[in-house]
Motif scaffolding. Structure first.
Motif, short mmCIF file in Angstrom:
data_model
loop_
_atom_site.label_atom_id
_atom_site.label_comp_id
_atom_site.label_asym_id
_atom_site.label_seq_id
_atom_site.Cartn_x
_atom_site.Cartn_y
_atom_site.Cartn_z
N ASN A 130 68.48 54.86 -2.55
CA ASN A 130 69.13 54.73 -1.23
C ASN A 130 70.58 54.33 -1.48
O ASN A 130 70.83 53.31 -2.15
N ASP A 160 72.87 53.97 1.07
CA ASP A 160 73.50 53.44 2.29
C ASP A 160 74.17 52.10 1.96
O ASP A 160 73.58 51.22 1.35
N THR A 220 72.21 48.84 3.51
CA THR A 220 70.79 48.51 3.23
C THR A 220 70.39 48.71 1.77
O THR A 220 69.29 48.36 1.39
N SER A 221 71.29 49.27 0.96
CA SER A 221 70.89 49.63 -0.42
C SER A 221 70.97 48.42 -1.36
O SER A 221 71.43 47.35 -0.99
#
Ligand code: GFB
Length: 306
Positions: A173, A175, A178-179
């Motif tokens: 991920n 992002d 949020t990663s």
């Protein structure tokens, strides 16, 4: 597992699940069941039990989970505890109801206490308070471990629990909110190079240290343990080597060609200061990580730029 064994990889499309599917195929296991989220909602017990009754998998890799970095966990604690408890509870119970021969549960290194002796050993579980930024997620993962152990004790099942360190690699991920740190920094540095920026923001103080395991090594360890480990006790999987975040940033800057400077945003949390696993237990079984951090980052960068 036999080469023709029926294998279900829950979470087959994610960072870990896609690496496990690829590794199984490369190793000659092709009888693999995969279900997209749109086809099967793993948080719905009836759907999961109907799926298991119909498909009758013999082996299960439980790689489905809601995962995220320090901000993702800190921002959505209810999502992390509900989704992970629901998914693992449904899959573990449905595996029991349908006679699954063996299940591998994926935990996380955040199950260990915030102030844990380093490197963190399996026996340190529940010996102290957890890191607040991801406690709901950690509690869910600890519940999954205890559920596997309880089913093994009461029903004689063979459910093993693997505790990976921080993972990275293709299909991660990226992002920025949020990663996890490693994919976030890859993206930040590439975007800074593309835009000609001379500064990249690093969260926190840069002084925490983390251990990073390339996801293909995790997949190799999962297959190794499915075939060679039958103990109810948890087992750590990692490299046993850690790196300060600021040095990780320097390494990724060099690999991505970023020549500017780093700005540390202290309004963002550091989280646990030290997180390195003791991997002597899995090493003593004959497994150790093969991918260096630099090589793994280069492979991840290649995938990211595709
Ligand atoms: O990878 P990360 O988000 O999670 O953060 P944890 C690791 C460290 O990197 C923290 C710093 O000290 C962050 O402040 N950091 C610096 C950054 N820059 C960044 C950035 O741009 N993005 C991110 N995300 N971090 C996770 C848990 O904790 O560990 C998960 O939240 C899981 O649930 C995983 O358990 C193994 O390593 O702190």
């Amino acid at each position: 597992m036999e080469k023709k064994s029926k294998i279900y990889v829950a979470g087959h499309g994610g960072l870990v699940g896609s690496a496990i599917v690829a590794h199984l195929r490369q190793t000659g296991y092709n009888n693999i069941i995969k279900k997209k989220h749109s086809e099967l909602d793993l948080t719905r017990q009836e759907e999961v039990e109907d799926f298991f009754k119909k498909e009758k998998p013999e082996y299960v890799f439980l790689a489905a989970a809601k995962v995220g970095g320090i901000m993702g966990n800190n921002t959505f604690p209810a999502d992390f505890i509900f989704t992970n408890l629901a998914i693992q509870t449904n899959i573990i119970h449905a595996s029991y109801l349908n006679g699954v021969k063996k299940l591998l549960f994926l935990g996380s290194s955040c199950i260990y206490p915030k102030e844990c002796p380093q490197p963190m050993k399996e026996e340190h579980l529940l010996s102290g308070y957890l890191e607040p930024t991801n406690e709901p997620y950690a509690i869910a993962k600890i519940a999954g471990i205890k559920m596997c152990q309880a089913y093994n004790r009461q029903y004689g099942t063979r459910y093993i629990s693997l505790m990976p360190t921080n993972l990275y690699g293709p299909h991660d991920n990226f992002d920025l909110e949020t990663s996890h740190v490693l994919p976030a920094l890859i993206r930040k540095f590439y975007e800074a190079v593309q835009k000609g920026l001379d500064e990249v923001e690093i969260w926190g103080t840069g002084t925490p240290s983390r251990e990073f395991l390339y996801v293909d090594d995790l997949a190799d360890a999962a297959l190794f343990l499915m075939n060679n480990y039958d103990d109810s006790g948890i087992i750590n999987v990692g490299t046993g080597k850690e790196i300060p975040i600021k040095d990780l940033a320097g390494l990724i800057a060099r690999i991505t060609g970023f020549k500017g400077c780093l700005r540390f945003d202290k309004s963002r949390p550091d989280g646990t200061m030290l997180k390195c696993l003791d991997v002597s237990k899995i090493n003593s079984l004959g497994w150790r990580a093969a991918t260096t951090l630099e090589y793994g980052i280069k492979k991840t960068c290649q995938w990211y730029r595709l």
